[in-house]
Design an enzyme around this catalytic site. Structure first.
Site, PDB file in Angstrom:
ATOM      1  CD  GLU A 152      -2.439   1.390   2.741  1.00  0.00           C
ATOM      2  OE1 GLU A 152      -3.536   2.253   2.714  1.00  0.00           O
ATOM      3  OE2 GLU A 152      -2.177   0.599   3.452  1.00  0.00           O
ATOM      4  CD  GLN A 208       6.094  20.045  -7.324  1.00  0.00           C
ATOM      5  OE1 GLN A 208       5.240  20.635  -8.086  1.00  0.00           O
ATOM      6  NE2 GLN A 208       5.691  19.368  -6.310  1.00  0.00           N
ATOM      7  CE1 TYR A 217      15.465  13.753 -10.126  1.00  0.00           C
ATOM      8  CE2 TYR A 217      14.432  15.659 -10.649  1.00  0.00           C
ATOM      9  CZ  TYR A 217      15.682  14.913 -10.481  1.00  0.00           C
ATOM     10  OH  TYR A 217      16.977  15.197 -10.796  1.00  0.00           O
ATOM     11  N   GLY A 218       8.510  12.263 -10.631  1.00  0.00           N
ATOM     12  CA  GLY A 218       7.699  11.477 -10.226  1.00  0.00           C
ATOM     13  C   GLY A 218       7.489  10.105 -11.348  1.00  0.00           C
ATOM     14  CB  ILE A 242      -7.064  10.834 -10.030  1.00  0.00           C
ATOM     15  CG1 ILE A 242      -7.945  10.306  -8.748  1.00  0.00           C
ATOM     16  CG2 ILE A 242      -7.833   9.776 -11.117  1.00  0.00           C
ATOM     17  CD1 ILE A 242      -9.432  10.619  -8.639  1.00  0.00           C
TER      18      ILE A 242
END
Length: 562
Positions: A286, A297, A301-302, A330
């Site tokens: 989880e 950002q 990198y995400g 989302i």
């Protein structure tokens, strides 16, 4: 006696094996006196025997065993023409007597003696040559026994010596070993094609680590930096809740670290991180928090964080990732392969993770044989392969037409104005050869195209309205259908159940909603169903009231003015 195809000439014959006794225990007959006479130089060659098949001898080797040995006598004729009768063979050997004749050979023995004749030859004048002939015959018989699988009978040599049977297995293993060594040498000699160098992985240059509360000084410092990062980038999350999960020994965090030595040991060392809790017995994890620092950002990198986490999850045996995403996350999780449809059996995660109000449950399957850090490289190879297959059938890359001249003016006499564009396109070289017809062009340029444009415009508008509705904080009870297995009496009261996922499917189908008013009717039906089934003081009734007010803002023409 006349020579025929059934008669076999042989120099010497091995003794007939005695049935009913192991081969190693059978006594052999004494060597023939002709061998000693050969050594004295009395004969240049040993006498030849001509053996005639007896009546009881069968050509079938399988049916021969134990049938001919009971015959009373067998005819043996020498080259000089004298015939002798030989007594039948018994288990008891002769007491010190040397017989001038040997037992009649069976078909198996004839084949053995025939092959021995070919191996040894007829010239054995000296002892040295005799030894060479014996060695040659022995080697060839070993090879023959490997190919046929038959056992060798004990063979008498020209000088009276006998070959040892117990060494056959060792010689065969030595032969096989030599053959294997020769094959290995041949493989080494062959030129191997050069291997393609594996392209460097861009993720190898990224400095990252797994942080957990194991009591080590470095990890404790980084845990403090993780708490600060999540608190800054997730302001709606309570700080005590973040600290409790980050420092929990059951949770781990994958963090990307900065290469700048000035930031080492500080909060700015951590560029981004994902905090998760694994359930090894159920093979899923989880995800609790995911964040990237504000200064790094929009740099990818995400995606790098998620790909590194998936690669690490494979080493831990994790098959699924589950998370509750808020309305702003989302889209990110969808890009990383997460979906709202949960494929993992509910029994694997039920009771292990908590349900969060206002969050959307999403899932991602982690394939164990995919290196997620090489996804772009893998897709590029697949693209090249598909294009290569297409070129095997297609001709578009082979046939190139010259550009149209500036004064290109096709003949459009007799063509109506509505069909003028399609007729002009048909005159372009290559259009007809590609398989286009006038009907296809009319469908894409005529009134049908205008109708499709209107449908697509309405479809896009309705999808935008549904997405805006889903992004509302009060829309979480309406995102998925009501589970009637948990709420057994729901269908007794609600006759037309509806939810946002069902509405979105109807929009994508394209033929369900003809106007904005039809969409508004389904959305209000969804709100009224919630109010009808739940009490006024419940959380669900409150969410329905808030969503109804929001619908009045995006459908102002449907709100009745009082």
């Amino acid at each position: 006696m006349s020579d025929s195809e059934d008669e076999i000439e042989e120099e010497s014959r091995p003794p007939q094996p005695v049935e009913g006794r192991p081969r190693s225990q059978r006594k052999r007959k004494a060597p023939s006196p002709y061998h000693s006479e050969l050594e004295d130089g009395k004969y240049d060659k040993p006498p030849r025997y001509k053996v005639r098949k007896g009546k009881g001898i069968s050509d079938d080797n399988d049916n021969q065993e134990g049938t001919e040995e009971d015959d009373s006598s067998k005819k043996v004729e020498t080259v000089g023409g004298q015939e002798e009768e030989e007594a039948p063979t018994t288990d008891a050997p002769n007491d010190g007597e040397e017989s001038d004749s040997t037992a009649a050979a069976t078909p198996d023995e004839k084949n053995d003696t025939k092959s021995e004749k070919k191996d040894t030859g007829s010239n054995a004048a000296t002892d040295n040559k005799e030894h060479e002939v014996v060695a040659t015959s022995k080697d060839k018989k070993d090879i023959a026994s490997e190919t046929t699988g038959d056992e060798e009978d004990p063979v008498e040599t020209a000088n009276g010596g006998k070959q040892a049977e117990n060494g056959q297995g060792e010689e065969q293993s030595a032969t096989e070993k030599n053959e294997e060594e020769e094959e290995e040498e041949e493989e080494v000699e062959e030129e191997k094609p050069p291997r393609k160098k594996k392209e460097p992985n861009p993720y190898d240059s990224i400095r990252y680590t797994i942080v957990e509360n194991d009591g080590k000084q470095d990890n404790l410092v980084r845990l403090v930096g993780l708490k600060s990062l999540f608190a800054k980038q997730l302001p709606k999350m309570p700080r005590p809740y973040i600290a409790r999960l980050v420092f929990d020994r059951r949770h781990k965090s994958l963090a990307i670290l900065s290469d700048d030595p000035q930031h080492k040991g500080g909060d700015e060392e951590i560029i981004g991180a994902i905090c998760y809790r694994g359930f090894p017995e159920m093979r899923f994890a989880e995800i609790a928090f995911c964040a990237v620092s504000a200064s790094h950002q929009v740099k990818g990198y995400g995606t790098k964080l998620m790909n590194l986490l998936k690669r690490h999850a494979i080493t831990e045996g994790i098959e699924y990732f589950i998370t509750y995403a808020d309305n702003y996350a989302i889209g990110y999780f969808k890009k990383q392969g997460f979906t709202k449809s949960i494929a993992m059996p509910k029994g694997r995660y039920h009771g292990l993770i908590k349900d969060y109000d206002g969050g959307t449950m999403m899932e991602c399957y982690v394939h164990p044989s995919i290196d997620y850090t090489r996804i772009p490289e893998m897709l590029e190879k697949q693209r090249k392969f598909v294009l290569g297959r297409v070129r095997l059938k297609a001709k578009s890359h082979k046939v190139v037409y010259p550009p149209l001249p500036k004064d290109f003016a096709p003949n459009l006499e007799g063509v109506s104005r509505a069909n003028e564009a399609a007729a002009r396109a048909m005159t372009i070289p290559g259009v007809v050869e590609a398989g286009w017809t006038m009907a296809d062009l009319l469908a894409s340029t005529g009134a049908s195209k205008d109708s499709d444009r209107q449908k697509n415009a309405l479809k896009s508008e309705l999808l935008q309205l549904v997405r805006k509705t889903e992004e509302q904080q009060s829309a979480w009870p309406f995102r998925e259908p009501v589970d009637t297995t948990e709420v057994a009496d729901y269908l007794d009261l609600i006759k037309q159940p509806i939810d946002l996922s069902t509405i979105e499917k109807r929009i994508r189908k394209g033929d369900w909603y003809k106007s904005r008013q039809m969409l508004y009717a389904d959305l209000m039906l969804m709100v009224n169903n919630c109010k009808l089934y739940n009490d006024e003081d419940s959380t669900y009734h409150e969410c329905a009231s808030k969503l109804e007010k929001f619908l009045g803002t995006i459908f102002p023409e449907m709100v009745v003015k009082g």
